[in-house]
Motif scaffolding. Structure first.
Motif, PDB file in Angstrom:
ATOM      1  N   ARG A 285      -0.775  -4.898   3.176  1.00  0.00           N
ATOM      2  CA  ARG A 285      -2.046  -5.441   3.644  1.00  0.00           C
ATOM      3  C   ARG A 285      -1.844  -6.776   4.341  1.00  0.00           C
ATOM      4  NH1 ARG A 285      -4.759  -4.203  -1.859  1.00  0.00           N
ATOM      5  NH2 ARG A 285      -3.440  -5.959  -2.299  1.00  0.00           N
TER       6      ARG A 285
ATOM      7  N   SER B   7      -0.514  -2.160  12.149  1.00  0.00           N
ATOM      8  CA  SER B   7      -0.862  -0.770  12.423  1.00  0.00           C
ATOM      9  C   SER B   7      -1.923  -0.695  13.524  1.00  0.00           C
ATOM     10  CB  SER B   7      -1.395  -0.119  11.142  1.00  0.00           C
ATOM     11  OG  SER B   7      -1.947   1.144  11.416  1.00  0.00           O
ATOM     12  N   ARG B   8      -1.714   0.218  14.453  1.00  0.00           N
ATOM     13  CA  ARG B   8      -2.703   0.411  15.526  1.00  0.00           C
ATOM     14  C   ARG B   8      -3.971   1.076  14.994  1.00  0.00           C
ATOM     15  NH1 ARG B   8       2.238   0.851  17.867  1.00  0.00           N
ATOM     16  NH2 ARG B   8       2.547   3.050  17.403  1.00  0.00           N
ATOM     17  N   SER B   9      -3.836   2.003  14.074  1.00  0.00           N
ATOM     18  CA  SER B   9      -4.993   2.734  13.567  1.00  0.00           C
ATOM     19  C   SER B   9      -5.695   2.021  12.413  1.00  0.00           C
ATOM     20  CB  SER B   9      -4.579   4.135  13.126  1.00  0.00           C
ATOM     21  OG  SER B   9      -3.647   4.062  12.068  1.00  0.00           O
ATOM     22  N   ARG B  10      -4.975   1.146  11.715  1.00  0.00           N
ATOM     23  CA  ARG B  10      -5.555   0.403  10.583  1.00  0.00           C
ATOM     24  C   ARG B  10      -5.113  -1.052  10.688  1.00  0.00           C
ATOM     25  NH1 ARG B  10      -5.058   3.092   4.987  1.00  0.00           N
ATOM     26  NH2 ARG B  10      -6.724   1.602   4.694  1.00  0.00           N
TER      27      ARG B  10
ATOM     28  N   GLU C  52       0.835  -1.200   0.000  1.00  0.00           N
ATOM     29  CA  GLU C  52       0.000   0.000   0.000  1.00  0.00           C
ATOM     30  C   GLU C  52       0.872   1.253   0.000  1.00  0.00           C
ATOM     31  OE1 GLU C  52      -3.193   0.291  -0.364  1.00  0.00           O
ATOM     32  OE2 GLU C  52      -3.720  -1.826  -0.273  1.00  0.00           O
TER      33      GLU C  52
ATOM     34  N   GLU D 147      -5.865  -3.719   9.408  1.00  0.00           N
ATOM     35  CA  GLU D 147      -5.803  -4.524   8.181  1.00  0.00           C
ATOM     36  C   GLU D 147      -4.487  -4.310   7.428  1.00  0.00           C
ATOM     37  OE1 GLU D 147      -7.569  -0.580   6.858  1.00  0.00           O
ATOM     38  OE2 GLU D 147      -7.627  -1.781   8.661  1.00  0.00           O
ATOM     39  N   ILE D 148      -3.648  -3.401   7.964  1.00  0.00           N
ATOM     40  CA  ILE D 148      -2.368  -3.052   7.344  1.00  0.00           C
ATOM     41  C   ILE D 148      -1.233  -3.332   8.330  1.00  0.00           C
ATOM     42  CG2 ILE D 148      -0.963  -1.130   6.452  1.00  0.00           C
ATOM     43  CD1 ILE D 148      -3.239  -1.706   4.609  1.00  0.00           C
TER      44      ILE D 148
END
Length: 151
Positions: A143, A110-113, A78, A115-116
């Motif tokens: 991802r 990732s803490r905020s996303r 990404e 799925e990444i």
């Protein structure tokens, strides 16, 4: 397809050799870094670099292509949140052949996303004599494997 889960710490991706052509060095320099040492053999020999030298930015661009060919094209990438460091250790001269590898240094979701994944890597580029010419510490956002998709 490679996903975040395929990037454990220590995984290494080898670069295919890339020939540094004088015409490409001059063309890149003419457009992006038109200093004499990058434009011609004469300009390079008159400098402390000792020959027709690729711009550091050109070296970085060649490294990026090696990264794409070694793993990015086969990865659910990404993009990148940035480069932590880019070091040009030794001049890259027309006629050199570059190779090297990148190694996963750290990987976390990732803490905020969630799925990444964020994968930190170190790329080391060397010339045909085994001399390190560039080192780059950077991150890739990759991802995570979709649920139900096995390796």
């Amino acid at each position: 397809m490679l996903y975040f889960e395929d990037f454990p710490t220590g995984r290494r991706f080898e670069f295919k050799p890339v020939a540094v052509e004088a015409e490409e060095v001059s063309a890149f320099a003419a457009e992006f870094d038109p200093q004499p040492m990058h434009l011609s053999d004469e300009g390079g020999k008159a400098s402390i670099l000792g020959g027709h030298a690729a711009s550091g930015w050109h070296t970085s661009a060649m490294m990026m292509r090696m990264l794409c060919d070694s793993y990015i094209f086969e990865t659910a990438s990404e993009g990148s949140p940035g480069v932590d460091s880019m070091e040009w250790k030794k001049a890259v001269l027309a006629g050199d052949t570059l190779s090297g590898a990148c190694t996963v240094v750290e990987a976390r979701v990732s803490r905020s996303r969630p799925e990444i994944g964020i994968v930190k890597l170190r790329a080391v580029v060397s010339n045909q004599r085994g001399e390190t010419v560039a080192i780059c510490d950077y991150a890739n956002m990759i991802r995570c494997r979709p649920t139900g998709d096995s390796a």
